[in-house]
Design a protein around this motif. Structure first.
Motif, PDB file in Angstrom:
ATOM      1  N   GLY A  35       0.814  -1.213   0.000  1.00  0.00           N
ATOM      2  CA  GLY A  35       0.000   0.000   0.000  1.00  0.00           C
ATOM      3  C   GLY A  35       0.849   1.264   0.000  1.00  0.00           C
ATOM      4  N   GLY A  36       0.237   2.348  -0.406  1.00  0.00           N
ATOM      5  CA  GLY A  36       0.854   3.668  -0.258  1.00  0.00           C
ATOM      6  C   GLY A  36       1.926   4.026  -1.267  1.00  0.00           C
ATOM      7  N   VAL A  37       2.112   3.202  -2.313  1.00  0.00           N
ATOM      8  CA  VAL A  37       3.179   3.507  -3.274  1.00  0.00           C
ATOM      9  C   VAL A  37       2.685   4.406  -4.425  1.00  0.00           C
ATOM     10  CG1 VAL A  37       4.508   1.411  -2.778  1.00  0.00           C
ATOM     11  CG2 VAL A  37       2.816   1.373  -4.616  1.00  0.00           C
ATOM     12  N   GLY A  38       1.377   4.693  -4.422  1.00  0.00           N
ATOM     13  CA  GLY A  38       0.834   5.597  -5.434  1.00  0.00           C
ATOM     14  C   GLY A  38       0.046   4.887  -6.522  1.00  0.00           C
ATOM     15  N   LYS A  39      -0.483   3.720  -6.191  1.00  0.00           N
ATOM     16  CA  LYS A  39      -1.255   2.945  -7.187  1.00  0.00           C
ATOM     17  C   LYS A  39      -2.473   3.732  -7.675  1.00  0.00           C
ATOM     18  CE  LYS A  39      -3.326  -0.278  -5.204  1.00  0.00           C
ATOM     19  NZ  LYS A  39      -4.492   0.626  -5.095  1.00  0.00           N
ATOM     20  N   SER A  40      -3.237   4.322  -6.738  1.00  0.00           N
ATOM     21  CA  SER A  40      -4.438   5.072  -7.148  1.00  0.00           C
ATOM     22  C   SER A  40      -4.052   6.333  -7.925  1.00  0.00           C
ATOM     23  CB  SER A  40      -5.274   5.465  -5.925  1.00  0.00           C
ATOM     24  OG  SER A  40      -5.654   4.311  -5.224  1.00  0.00           O
ATOM     25  N   THR A  41      -2.949   6.951  -7.531  1.00  0.00           N
ATOM     26  CA  THR A  41      -2.471   8.143  -8.248  1.00  0.00           C
ATOM     27  C   THR A  41      -2.098   7.770  -9.675  1.00  0.00           C
ATOM     28  OG1 THR A  41      -1.615   9.001  -6.151  1.00  0.00           O
ATOM     29  CG2 THR A  41      -0.730   9.999  -8.161  1.00  0.00           C
ATOM     30  N   ASP A  63     -10.468  -0.960  -5.115  1.00  0.00           N
ATOM     31  CA  ASP A  63      -9.646  -0.958  -3.896  1.00  0.00           C
ATOM     32  C   ASP A  63     -10.596  -0.889  -2.699  1.00  0.00           C
ATOM     33  OD1 ASP A  63      -7.907  -0.588  -1.858  1.00  0.00           O
ATOM     34  OD2 ASP A  63      -6.813   1.079  -2.756  1.00  0.00           O
ATOM     35  N   ASN A  68     -10.430   5.402  -2.866  1.00  0.00           N
ATOM     36  CA  ASN A  68     -10.289   6.862  -2.836  1.00  0.00           C
ATOM     37  C   ASN A  68     -10.260   7.515  -4.216  1.00  0.00           C
ATOM     38  OD1 ASN A  68      -7.836   5.925  -3.520  1.00  0.00           O
ATOM     39  ND2 ASN A  68      -6.720   6.719  -1.759  1.00  0.00           N
ATOM     40  N   PRO A 144      -4.314  -2.934  -2.683  1.00  0.00           N
ATOM     41  CA  PRO A 144      -2.862  -3.131  -2.650  1.00  0.00           C
ATOM     42  C   PRO A 144      -2.503  -4.556  -2.245  1.00  0.00           C
ATOM     43  CG  PRO A 144      -3.599  -1.874  -0.742  1.00  0.00           C
ATOM     44  CD  PRO A 144      -4.795  -2.064  -1.622  1.00  0.00           C
ATOM     45  N   MET A 198       7.456   8.111  -7.134  1.00  0.00           N
ATOM     46  CA  MET A 198       8.188   8.815  -6.068  1.00  0.00           C
ATOM     47  C   MET A 198       9.693   8.657  -6.275  1.00  0.00           C
ATOM     48  SD  MET A 198       5.835   8.058  -2.780  1.00  0.00           S
ATOM     49  CE  MET A 198       4.089   7.732  -2.901  1.00  0.00           C
ATOM     50  N   VAL A 233       8.219   8.439 -12.107  1.00  0.00           N
ATOM     51  CA  VAL A 233       7.430   9.631 -11.777  1.00  0.00           C
ATOM     52  C   VAL A 233       8.061  10.254 -10.537  1.00  0.00           C
ATOM     53  CG1 VAL A 233       5.156  10.523 -11.170  1.00  0.00           C
ATOM     54  CG2 VAL A 233       5.345   8.493 -12.621  1.00  0.00           C
ATOM     55  N   LEU A 235       8.743  12.525  -7.138  1.00  0.00           N
ATOM     56  CA  LEU A 235       7.961  12.927  -5.967  1.00  0.00           C
ATOM     57  C   LEU A 235       7.780  14.445  -6.068  1.00  0.00           C
ATOM     58  CD1 LEU A 235       7.169  11.561  -3.149  1.00  0.00           C
ATOM     59  CD2 LEU A 235       9.196  12.667  -2.286  1.00  0.00           C
ATOM     60  N   GLU A 236       6.530  14.879  -6.197  1.00  0.00           N
ATOM     61  CA  GLU A 236       6.289  16.320  -6.401  1.00  0.00           C
ATOM     62  C   GLU A 236       5.132  16.755  -5.521  1.00  0.00           C
ATOM     63  OE1 GLU A 236       6.837  18.818 -10.452  1.00  0.00           O
ATOM     64  OE2 GLU A 236       5.457  17.173 -10.550  1.00  0.00           O
ATOM     65  N   VAL A 239       1.543  16.717  -6.827  1.00  0.00           N
ATOM     66  CA  VAL A 239       0.772  15.475  -7.018  1.00  0.00           C
ATOM     67  C   VAL A 239      -0.183  15.286  -5.838  1.00  0.00           C
ATOM     68  CG1 VAL A 239       0.925  12.954  -7.210  1.00  0.00           C
ATOM     69  CG2 VAL A 239       2.603  14.386  -8.375  1.00  0.00           C
ATOM     70  N   VAL A 240       0.319  15.550  -4.640  1.00  0.00           N
ATOM     71  CA  VAL A 240      -0.529  15.409  -3.435  1.00  0.00           C
ATOM     72  C   VAL A 240      -1.655  16.443  -3.494  1.00  0.00           C
ATOM     73  CG1 VAL A 240      -0.569  15.409  -0.915  1.00  0.00           C
ATOM     74  CG2 VAL A 240       1.518  14.739  -2.112  1.00  0.00           C
TER      75      VAL A 240
HETATM   76  N1  LIG Z   1       4.673  11.076  -7.391  1.00  0.00           N
HETATM   77  C1  LIG Z   1       4.141  11.503  -6.256  1.00  0.00           C
HETATM   78  N2  LIG Z   1       4.566  12.653  -5.678  1.00  0.00           N
HETATM   79  C2  LIG Z   1       4.038  13.091  -4.500  1.00  0.00           C
HETATM   80  N3  LIG Z   1       3.066  12.442  -3.833  1.00  0.00           N
HETATM   81  C3  LIG Z   1       2.592  11.306  -4.368  1.00  0.00           C
HETATM   82  C4  LIG Z   1       3.096  10.767  -5.595  1.00  0.00           C
HETATM   83  N4  LIG Z   1       2.402   9.616  -5.845  1.00  0.00           N
HETATM   84  C5  LIG Z   1       1.515   9.452  -4.840  1.00  0.00           C
HETATM   85  N5  LIG Z   1       1.629  10.451  -3.951  1.00  0.00           N
HETATM   86  C6  LIG Z   1       0.858  10.645  -2.704  1.00  0.00           C
HETATM   87  O1  LIG Z   1       1.064   9.497  -1.875  1.00  0.00           O
HETATM   88  C7  LIG Z   1      -0.131   9.173  -1.186  1.00  0.00           C
HETATM   89  C8  LIG Z   1      -0.516   7.722  -1.502  1.00  0.00           C
HETATM   90  O2  LIG Z   1      -0.854   7.643  -2.859  1.00  0.00           O
HETATM   91  P1  LIG Z   1      -2.011   6.684  -3.386  1.00  0.00           P
HETATM   92  O3  LIG Z   1      -3.256   6.838  -2.580  1.00  0.00           O
HETATM   93  O4  LIG Z   1      -2.085   6.867  -4.862  1.00  0.00           O
HETATM   94  O5  LIG Z   1      -1.321   5.289  -3.044  1.00  0.00           O
HETATM   95  P2  LIG Z   1      -1.918   3.827  -3.105  1.00  0.00           P
HETATM   96  O6  LIG Z   1      -0.761   2.944  -3.440  1.00  0.00           O
HETATM   97  O7  LIG Z   1      -3.095   3.763  -4.004  1.00  0.00           O
HETATM   98  O8  LIG Z   1      -2.361   3.654  -1.610  1.00  0.00           O
HETATM   99  P3  LIG Z   1      -3.315   2.524  -1.002  1.00  0.00           P
HETATM  100  O9  LIG Z   1      -2.562   1.281  -1.179  1.00  0.00           O
HETATM  101  O10 LIG Z   1      -3.436   2.936   0.420  1.00  0.00           O
HETATM  102  O11 LIG Z   1      -4.594   2.569  -1.770  1.00  0.00           O
HETATM  103  C9  LIG Z   1      -1.185  10.183  -1.643  1.00  0.00           C
HETATM  104  O12 LIG Z   1      -1.236  11.225  -0.708  1.00  0.00           O
HETATM  105  C10 LIG Z   1      -0.640  10.700  -2.972  1.00  0.00           C
HETATM  106  O13 LIG Z   1      -1.050  12.023  -3.269  1.00  0.00           O
END
Ligand SMILES: Nc1ncnc2c1ncn2[C@@H]1O[C@H](COP(=O)(O)OP(=O)(O)OP(=O)(O)O)[C@@H](O)[C@H]1O
Length: 292
Positions: A35-41, A63, A68, A144, A198, A233, A235-236, A239-240
């Motif tokens: 989780g948390g690696v930015g999959k949804s982003t 998810d 989200n 995730p 990131m 991609v 870390l910016e 994006v958040v």
């Molecule tokens: N490239 C990036 N730069 C900055 N922040 C980022 C980047 N990618 C993702 N984030 C931030 O990291 C956090 C987690 O991203 P996201 O929800 O997409 O992850 P996820 O893998 O889908 O999480 P989960 O597994 O909990 O669903 C969010 O706050 C998102 O805005």
């Protein structure tokens, strides 16, 4: 692995699923080992970038542990419409269609607490019951991880063209991304490629890139395991902010480094699916061999 024997009921369900997905040309699932690696982003920016390239695109948020995606498009308060017993996806201007398990929850603060079989029944019904109309691409944001839940959900999607695997440059995430590749292989889904998210922080003041979580590991892993590398991609902070404000960065700030990276990733995904069936076939064969 021997093909499982299906009951009449399962065959009927499978037929219903195939009918629902019949007018969708390509299905892409987005996976991450943790989780948390930015999959949804990545899912939301990929869907938006595909849509901006002129394709008819849908995004489906499966998810179930933390759906989200609606928030990322600022449609979290939309009410679901039903027509002829089918759920109608929410329209995100100009042309993206969106559906999320979040819309089934009584309140957006409710966590999904269904127990296993109930949960899978709900997900299956949900996938069957959406009327997507005609789509070029459906992007599916998965839960995730590579555990039983993700596996059961992936098995509900009969015609995925391929998987996009999201990782971060840290060793642990890379290890998890290898698990995602094995996971895709187990389900017979070819890997379209790996995205390293990131990857390096671009300082908003001086423009210098700082590799907070290291950089380049995703590319090395992709090479090592023989799958395509789709891109890094950075870390910016934007994006958040764009995720929180309900507008993916490819729309909110197309000139930013991360938006440009997402656009390039989308181009590679399109190229792979539209023109590189040979690569996908090889990946599919590799997956089958691993399963034998
Ligand atoms: N490239 C990036 N730069 C900055 N922040 C980022 C980047 N990618 C993702 N984030 C931030 O990291 C956090 C987690 O991203 P996201 O929800 O997409 O992850 P996820 O893998 O889908 O999480 P989960 O597994 O909990 O669903 C969010 O706050 C998102 O805005």
């Amino acid at each position: 692995m021997a093909a499982p024997v299906l009951s009449a009921e399962q065959i009927e369900e499978e037929t219903r699923l195939r009918e629902t997905l019949a007018n969708i040309k390509h299905v892409i699932i987005v996976l991450s080992g943790k989780g948390g690696v930015g999959k949804s982003t990545v899912s939301s920016n990929l869907a938006e970038a595909l849509s901006m390239s002129g394709f008819q695109v849908g995004i489906m948020d499966l998810d179930i542990t933390g759906p989200n995606i609606p928030k990322m498009f600022h449609v979290e308060d939309e009410k679901l419409l039903v027509e002829n017993d089918k759920l109608i996806p929410v329209q995100v201007p100009p042309s993206l269609k969106l559906m999320s398990m979040a819309f089934l929850l009584p309140s957006k603060d409710d966590a999904v607490m269904w127990r296993g079989p109930v949960k899978m029944g709900a997900v299956r019904q949900f996938i069957e019951d959406v009327n997507w109309g005609s789509l070029d691409y459906l992007v599916i944001d998965m839960p995730p991880g590579t555990g039983d839940e993700a596996l059961s959900i992936v098995q509900l999607i009969p015609k995925a063209d391929g998987a996009v695997i999201v990782t971060t440059p840290q060793d642990v995430a890379l290890l998890d991304s290898r698990k995602s590749v094995t996971f895709a292989a187990q389900t017979g889904i070819p890997v379209i490629g790996i995205v390293e998210n990131m990857s390096g922080f671009v300082c908003p003041h001086c423009g210098e890139t700082i590799d907070i979580f290291k950089s380049g590991g995703g590319e090395a892993t992709a090479k090592d395991i023989g799958v395509q590398f789709l891109g890094k991609v950075p870390l910016e902070p934007g994006v958040v902010a764009s995720g929180d404000n309900g507008m993916p960065i490819v729309v909110a700030n197309p000139e930013s480094a991360s938006a440009k990276a997402f656009q390039k990733i989308a181009e590679k995904v399109i190229k792979t699916i539209e023109n590189e069936q040979k690569y996908l076939e090889e990946q599919r064969k590799k997956a089958q061999e691993k399963n034998q």
